[in-house]
Design an enzyme around this catalytic site. Structure first.
Site, mmCIF file in Angstrom:
data_model
loop_
_atom_site.group_PDB
_atom_site.id
_atom_site.type_symbol
_atom_site.label_atom_id
_atom_site.label_comp_id
_atom_site.label_asym_id
_atom_site.label_seq_id
_atom_site.Cartn_x
_atom_site.Cartn_y
_atom_site.Cartn_z
ATOM 1 N N ASN A 100 1.005 -1.189 0.087
ATOM 2 C CA ASN A 100 -0.101 0.177 0.071
ATOM 3 C C ASN A 100 0.765 0.972 0.051
ATOM 4 O O ASN A 100 0.618 2.132 -0.879
ATOM 5 C CB ASN A 100 -0.830 0.058 1.376
ATOM 6 C CG ASN A 100 -2.031 1.096 1.090
ATOM 7 O OD1 ASN A 100 -2.812 1.063 0.264
ATOM 8 N ND2 ASN A 100 -1.994 2.123 1.683
ATOM 9 N N SER A 125 7.847 10.852 9.351
ATOM 10 C CA SER A 125 7.661 10.596 10.657
ATOM 11 C C SER A 125 8.987 10.536 11.393
ATOM 12 O O SER A 125 10.035 10.164 10.800
ATOM 13 C CB SER A 125 6.936 9.309 10.806
ATOM 14 O OG SER A 125 7.193 8.929 12.053
ATOM 15 N N TYR A 150 5.819 -0.493 9.374
ATOM 16 C CA TYR A 150 5.371 0.823 8.946
ATOM 17 C C TYR A 150 6.598 1.765 9.059
ATOM 18 O O TYR A 150 6.849 2.729 7.889
ATOM 19 C CB TYR A 150 4.449 1.227 10.086
ATOM 20 C CG TYR A 150 4.146 2.751 10.010
ATOM 21 C CD1 TYR A 150 3.478 3.418 9.166
ATOM 22 C CD2 TYR A 150 4.485 3.510 10.953
ATOM 23 C CE1 TYR A 150 3.090 4.720 8.966
ATOM 24 C CE2 TYR A 150 4.749 4.620 10.886
ATOM 25 C CZ TYR A 150 3.495 5.641 9.851
ATOM 26 O OH TYR A 150 3.326 6.736 9.986
ATOM 27 N N LYS A 154 8.413 4.227 5.682
ATOM 28 C CA LYS A 154 8.665 5.936 5.612
ATOM 29 C C LYS A 154 10.134 6.032 5.429
ATOM 30 O O LYS A 154 10.145 7.014 4.518
ATOM 31 C CB LYS A 154 8.642 6.499 7.206
ATOM 32 C CG LYS A 154 6.975 6.445 7.486
ATOM 33 C CD LYS A 154 5.781 7.501 6.678
ATOM 34 C CE LYS A 154 4.461 7.240 6.820
ATOM 35 N NZ LYS A 154 3.573 7.826 5.756
#
Ligand code: NAD
Ligand code: UD1
Length: 340
Positions: A100, A125, A150, A154
């Protein structure tokens, strides 16, 4: 000037759309509504008087994304928020997260290149810094190996953007490294909509204050911090949204010094979990039941931003006091009233 906002019905995206419209920008949102709903558009319209453009599709769908760009040839810049963001879930479903978050970025970048969109702002982030050896962290603090898929998306997205910007002089990129975004719009018409049991501190805390949950677990009181609980840099979501508008203006006005820049978006001040609880109680007059529990695996001890670069070069500074941010989070909790 039309701005393409991916993930614009999400938490940070919706607040940014409000600020963009209030500054006179036209907005077109694409979101697949995986983690948001259409009611957000009503909230944005009630705040700004304007309903943003909206299309519902999945940005991992390359032909649909290309078709979108071919129908909107007047896009002046892009803000790319769309991503999956639950750290724990990413450990369970790494493939979904890589597919995704990487494919949606690559499809958006392909569209930007083919249809000559000159600027893109990306949601990064502070997770890229991990537990830094020296605090506060600056933009040149070395990145650390990611703790989760996750976090790794990034890092990888930042690298993809760097490599593409290097060979595409017509494409200018700003990656904003958010610290801990919290709060809600002061109108309480938009805010964060956590699905099920919240993982993040503030939504859990406001649900405890509202009586939806019994008590807040404070994950660890044996860190090397003044009160033993972990420290983060909590940034008001409206301040964060404003940073995007400033970044977009910087790109549109060609003020960027390089065609690929990073900025830390935080307050520059670290607060512990216990300080947040006390600040919430002071701000709202509502008591929060809490209990000290063991540390959460994967948590870092402390991090906060050096914001000098964002203050001086971007011309942005956080301005909302923490009590006001927490009052807005509480107003929003009272507005949504229950869990989704
Ligand atoms: P959010 O989940 O509220 O918003 C993201 C939106 O993107 C959602 O509405 C979701 O439906 C949409 N989306 C996801 N994948 C999509 C796809 N393939 N196609 C179309 N739409 C898609 O999250 P948020 O908190 O607003 O975060 C926005 C961005 O900021 C994310 O990239 C996130 O990783 C990053 N970020 C968030 C935080 C935070 O604490 N909230 C911190 C640092 C970085
Ligand atoms: C987490 C993610 C980070 C992501 C960010 C998005 C991890 C390890 N990191 O950051 O990658 O960018 O969310 O918002 O998940 N806490 C409690 N009790 C709770 C919940 C949290 O004590 O019920 C504490 C945590 O230990 C932490 C602080 O509150 O010290 C903030 O936690 P949280 O809101 O989850 O954010 P981060 O962990 O900083």
């Amino acid at each position: 000037m039309k701005i393409f906002v991916t993930g614009g019905t999400g938490y940070i995206g919706s607040h940014t759309v409000v600020e963009l419209q209030q500054e006179g920008f036209e907005v077109i949102i694409v979101d697949n509504l995986f983690n948001s709903d259409l009611g957000v558009l009503d909230g944005i319209e009630r705040i700004t008087g304007t309903r943003p453009g909206f299309e519902c599709f999945d940005l991992t769908d390359a032909p649909a994304t290309r078709d979108f760009f071919s129908r909107h040839r007047d896009i002046g810049a892009i803000i790319h928020f769309a991503a999956l963001k639950a750290v724990g879930e990413s450990v369970e479903k790494p493939l979904e997260y890589y597919a995704n978050n990487l494919n949606s970025l690559m499809n958006v970048l392909s569209g930007a290149r083919e249809f000559r969109v000159p600027g893109l702002v990306f949601s990064s982030s502070c997770t890229v810094y991990g537990q830094a050896a020296v605090l506060p962290v600056t933009e040149s603090t070395p990145r650390r190996e990611a703790e989760s898929p996750y976090g790794n998306t990034k890092m990888m997205c930042e690298d993809i953007l760097r490599d593409v910007a290097r060979v595409e002089p017509g494409l200018n990129v700003i990656a904003l490294r958010y610290f801990n975004p919290i709060g809600a719009h002061p109108s309480a018409l938009i805010g964060e909509l956590p699905l099920g049991v919240p993982n993040n501190l503030i939504p859990f805390l406001t649900q405890v204050a509202a009586g939806i949950r019994d008590e807040l677990s404070v994950f660890g009181d044996d860190y090397d911090t003044p009160d033993g609980s972990a420290i983060r840099d909590y940034i008001d979501v409206v301040d964060l949204a404003r940073a995007h508008v400033i970044a977009i203006r910087r790109l549109l006005e060609g003020k960027n010094e390089r065609n690929h820049e990073y900025f830390n978006i935080g307050t520059g001040r670290g607060l512990s979990v216990l300080e947040i609880i006390r600040a919430f109680e002071r701000a709202t007059g509502v008591k929060v039941r809490y209990r000290i529990t063991p540390r959460r695996p994967g948590d870092i001890e402390k991090v906060w931003a050096d914001t000098t670069w964002a203050n001086e070069v971007l011309g942005w500074k956080a301005s909302v006091p923490i009590e006001e941010t927490l009052r807005n989070a509480w107003k929003w909790q009272q507005h949504v009233g229950r869990e989704r």
